[in-house]
Design a protein around this motif. Structure first.
Motif, PDB file in Angstrom:
ATOM      1  N   MET A 172      -5.559  13.799   9.450  1.00 23.18           N
ATOM      2  CA  MET A 172      -5.205  12.473   8.932  1.00 23.18           C
ATOM      3  C   MET A 172      -4.508  11.754   9.603  1.00 23.18           C
ATOM      4  N   SER A 173      -4.869  10.508  10.567  1.00 23.82           N
ATOM      5  CA  SER A 173      -3.812  10.057  11.331  1.00 23.82           C
ATOM      6  C   SER A 173      -3.032   8.865  10.485  1.00 23.82           C
ATOM      7  N   LEU A 174      -1.914   8.822  10.787  1.00 23.80           N
ATOM      8  CA  LEU A 174      -1.025   7.762  10.056  1.00 23.80           C
ATOM      9  C   LEU A 174      -1.649   6.460   9.644  1.00 23.80           C
ATOM     10  N   SER A 175      -2.264   6.010  10.686  1.00 23.27           N
ATOM     11  CA  SER A 175      -2.781   4.579  10.593  1.00 23.27           C
ATOM     12  C   SER A 175      -4.063   4.699   9.574  1.00 23.27           C
ATOM     13  N   LEU A 176      -4.730   5.635   9.559  1.00 22.03           N
ATOM     14  CA  LEU A 176      -5.913   5.847   8.518  1.00 22.03           C
ATOM     15  C   LEU A 176      -5.255   5.754   7.077  1.00 22.03           C
ATOM     16  N   TRP A 177      -4.097   6.641   7.069  1.00 18.85           N
ATOM     17  CA  TRP A 177      -3.431   6.900   5.913  1.00 18.85           C
ATOM     18  C   TRP A 177      -2.666   5.569   5.052  1.00 18.85           C
ATOM     19  N   LEU A 178      -2.180   4.738   6.132  1.00 19.27           N
ATOM     20  CA  LEU A 178      -1.660   3.439   5.972  1.00 19.27           C
ATOM     21  C   LEU A 178      -2.635   2.468   5.378  1.00 19.27           C
ATOM     22  N   SER A 179      -3.851   2.424   5.967  1.00 15.19           N
ATOM     23  CA  SER A 179      -5.060   1.567   5.756  1.00 15.19           C
ATOM     24  C   SER A 179      -5.444   2.084   4.124  1.00 15.19           C
ATOM     25  N   PHE A 180      -5.669   3.354   3.951  1.00  7.53           N
ATOM     26  CA  PHE A 180      -5.827   3.698   2.395  1.00  7.53           C
ATOM     27  C   PHE A 180      -4.993   3.455   1.674  1.00  7.53           C
ATOM     28  N   VAL A 181      -3.724   3.464   1.585  1.00 10.17           N
ATOM     29  CA  VAL A 181      -2.506   2.944   0.899  1.00 10.17           C
ATOM     30  C   VAL A 181      -2.752   1.421   0.625  1.00 10.17           C
ATOM     31  N   ALA A 182      -2.822   0.544   1.708  1.00 11.11           N
ATOM     32  CA  ALA A 182      -2.961  -0.741   1.522  1.00 11.11           C
ATOM     33  C   ALA A 182      -4.336  -0.980   0.738  1.00 11.11           C
ATOM     34  N   ALA A 183      -5.374  -0.404   1.067  1.00 11.32           N
ATOM     35  CA  ALA A 183      -6.826  -0.832   0.246  1.00 11.32           C
ATOM     36  C   ALA A 183      -6.707  -0.390  -1.214  1.00 11.32           C
ATOM     37  N   SER A 184      -5.724   0.691  -1.242  1.00  8.09           N
ATOM     38  CA  SER A 184      -5.969   1.386  -2.507  1.00  8.09           C
ATOM     39  C   SER A 184      -4.957   0.524  -3.548  1.00  8.09           C
ATOM     40  N   ALA A 185      -3.869   0.085  -3.083  1.00 11.45           N
ATOM     41  CA  ALA A 185      -2.925  -0.901  -3.886  1.00 11.45           C
ATOM     42  C   ALA A 185      -3.616  -2.041  -4.286  1.00 11.45           C
ATOM     43  N   LEU A 186      -4.257  -2.810  -3.270  1.00 16.04           N
ATOM     44  CA  LEU A 186      -5.079  -3.979  -3.468  1.00 16.04           C
ATOM     45  C   LEU A 186      -6.154  -3.622  -4.912  1.00 16.04           C
ATOM     46  N   VAL A 187      -6.876  -2.523  -4.590  1.00 12.54           N
ATOM     47  CA  VAL A 187      -7.893  -2.537  -5.844  1.00 12.54           C
ATOM     48  C   VAL A 187      -7.317  -2.085  -6.879  1.00 12.54           C
ATOM     49  N   ILE A 188      -6.237  -1.187  -7.286  1.00 11.98           N
ATOM     50  CA  ILE A 188      -5.652  -0.701  -8.201  1.00 11.98           C
ATOM     51  C   ILE A 188      -4.834  -1.841  -9.109  1.00 11.98           C
ATOM     52  N   ALA A 189      -4.518  -2.795  -8.335  1.00 13.18           N
ATOM     53  CA  ALA A 189      -3.736  -4.036  -8.705  1.00 13.18           C
ATOM     54  C   ALA A 189      -4.553  -5.084  -9.759  1.00 13.18           C
ATOM     55  N   ILE A 190      -5.926  -4.678  -9.684  1.00 12.52           N
ATOM     56  CA  ILE A 190      -6.843  -5.639 -10.384  1.00 12.52           C
ATOM     57  C   ILE A 190      -6.957  -5.159 -11.744  1.00 12.52           C
ATOM     58  N   PRO A 191      -6.348  -5.723 -12.926  1.00 12.41           N
ATOM     59  CA  PRO A 191      -6.219  -5.306 -14.288  1.00 12.41           C
ATOM     60  C   PRO A 191      -7.613  -4.832 -14.693  1.00 12.41           C
ATOM     61  N   GLY A 192      -7.671  -3.711 -15.264  1.00 13.74           N
ATOM     62  CA  GLY A 192      -8.888  -3.009 -15.717  1.00 13.74           C
ATOM     63  C   GLY A 192      -8.564  -2.464 -17.300  1.00 13.74           C
ATOM     64  N   PRO A 193      -9.500  -1.843 -17.873  1.00 12.12           N
ATOM     65  CA  PRO A 193      -9.396  -1.445 -19.364  1.00 12.12           C
ATOM     66  C   PRO A 193      -8.057  -0.410 -19.513  1.00 12.12           C
ATOM     67  N   THR A 194      -7.640   0.355 -18.441  1.00 16.64           N
ATOM     68  CA  THR A 194      -6.538   1.105 -18.532  1.00 16.64           C
ATOM     69  C   THR A 194      -5.364   0.264 -18.815  1.00 16.64           C
ATOM     70  N   ILE A 195      -5.188  -0.609 -17.871  1.00 18.37           N
ATOM     71  CA  ILE A 195      -4.090  -1.526 -17.630  1.00 18.37           C
ATOM     72  C   ILE A 195      -3.976  -2.363 -19.051  1.00 18.37           C
ATOM     73  N   LEU A 196      -5.029  -2.757 -19.485  1.00 15.63           N
ATOM     74  CA  LEU A 196      -5.187  -3.481 -20.802  1.00 15.63           C
ATOM     75  C   LEU A 196      -4.499  -2.873 -21.738  1.00 15.63           C
ATOM     76  N   LEU A 197      -4.880  -1.649 -21.981  1.00 15.84           N
ATOM     77  CA  LEU A 197      -4.638  -0.532 -23.060  1.00 15.84           C
ATOM     78  C   LEU A 197      -2.965  -0.037 -22.833  1.00 15.84           C
ATOM     79  N   ILE A 198      -2.526   0.016 -21.576  1.00 13.07           N
ATOM     80  CA  ILE A 198      -1.147   0.272 -21.361  1.00 13.07           C
ATOM     81  C   ILE A 198      -0.413  -0.949 -22.012  1.00 13.07           C
ATOM     82  N   ALA A 199      -0.792  -2.024 -21.197  1.00 11.35           N
ATOM     83  CA  ALA A 199      -0.021  -3.353 -21.424  1.00 11.35           C
ATOM     84  C   ALA A 199       0.406  -3.676 -23.243  1.00 11.35           C
TER      85      ALA A 199
END
Length: 207
Positions: free
Chosen positions: A1-28
Motif C-alpha cells: 500500500m502506497s503512502l498516498s493511498l493510506w493518507l487518502s484512507f485516513v482523510a476519508a475515514s476521519a470525515l466519515v467517522i466524525a459524523i455522529p451516530g448511535p455509538t457516539i450518542l451513547l458514549i456522549a
C-alpha cells in the motif's frame, strides 16, 4: 500500500467517522451521566466493535449478508431490537442521578463496554458500509491481508480519537447541563433517536 493511498484512507475515514451516530450518542450521554471512567470503557468497546465489524466484513460476512436474506434479516432484527431496548432505557433513565457514584457503579465499566461493543457490531448497515468503503482503498496489485492489517488498526485508532473527543466535550459540558430537567431532555432525545434507529433498521428492506 502506497503512502498516498493510506493518507487518502485516513482523510476519508476521519470525515466519515466524525459524523455522529448511535455509538457516539451513547458514549456522549454516558460520559455526561457517569463521567470519564464509564466513557473510557465505552470508547474501548466501540473500538473493539468497529474492529470486529471490519474484520467480519473483510472475511466475507459482508458478502454473506448481501446474498443471504435469512442471515441479513436475523442480524438486522436482532440489532433493531437491541437499539430499541437501549432507546427505551435511555428515555426512562432517572436524570436526578447525574454524577451519582451509586448510579455509575450500577452501570459499571464492563456493562458500558458491552453496550458500546454491541451497538457498533449489531448494525448490519455498518458491516455493509465497510464492504463498500474499504475496497476503494485496496491496492489490487498488493497482498490483501497485509493491507487489512494496516487499514483496520488505522480506522480503529481514528475512531477512538473521535469518540474520545466527543466524550471529552460531553464531560466538559457536564457542569453546564447538570440540571435534572436538561439531562432529562437529553436522555429523552437520545432515547427517541436510538428507538427510531432501531425501528428504521427493522423496517428497512435490503435491495
Amino acid at each position: 500500500m502506497s503512502l498516498s493511498l493510506w493518507l487518502s484512507f485516513v482523510a476519508a475515514s476521519a470525515l466519515v467517522i466524525a459524523i455522529p451516530g448511535p455509538t457516539i450518542l451513547l458514549i456522549a450521554t454516558h460520559a455526561v451521566s457517569f463521567g470519564p471512567r464509564i466513557a473510557a470503557a465505552m470508547v474501548l468497546g466501540s473500538a473493539l466493535g468497529g474492529a470486529t465489524a471490519m474484520a467480519l466484513a473483510m472475511a466475507g460476512l459482508g458478502v454473506l449478508l448481501t446474498t443471504s436474506t435469512v442471515v441479513f434479516t436475523v442480524l438486522k432484527l436482532f440489532g433493531a431490537v437491541y437499539f430499541i431496548y437501549l432507546g427505551i432505557r435511555m428515555w426512562r433513565r432517572d436524570a436526578t442521578g447525574l454524577g451519582d457514584q451509586q448510579s455509575a457503579a450500577r452501570v459499571g465499566p464492563f456493562k458500558a463496554f458491552s453496550h458500546a461493543f454491541l451497538v457498533t457490531c449489531l448494525n448490519p448497515k455498518g458491516i455493509g458500509f465497510f464492504v463498500l468503503f474499504l475496497p476503494m482503498f485496496i491496492d489490487k496489485h498488493a497482498p490483501y491481508v497485509p493491507q487489512m492489517l494496516i487499514l483496520i488498526p488505522t480506522m480503529v485508532v481514528i475512531g477512538m480519537l473521535n469518540d474520545s473527543l466527543y466524550a471529552l466535550c460531553a464531560i466538559r459540558l457536564r457542569h453546564v447541563i447538570s440540571r435534572a430537567t436538561v439531562m432529562r431532555r437529553i436522555n429523552r432525545a437520545g432515547g427517541v433517536i436510538l428507538t427510531g434507529l432501531g425501528i428504521a433498521i427493522a423496517a428497512h428492506r435490503s435491495s
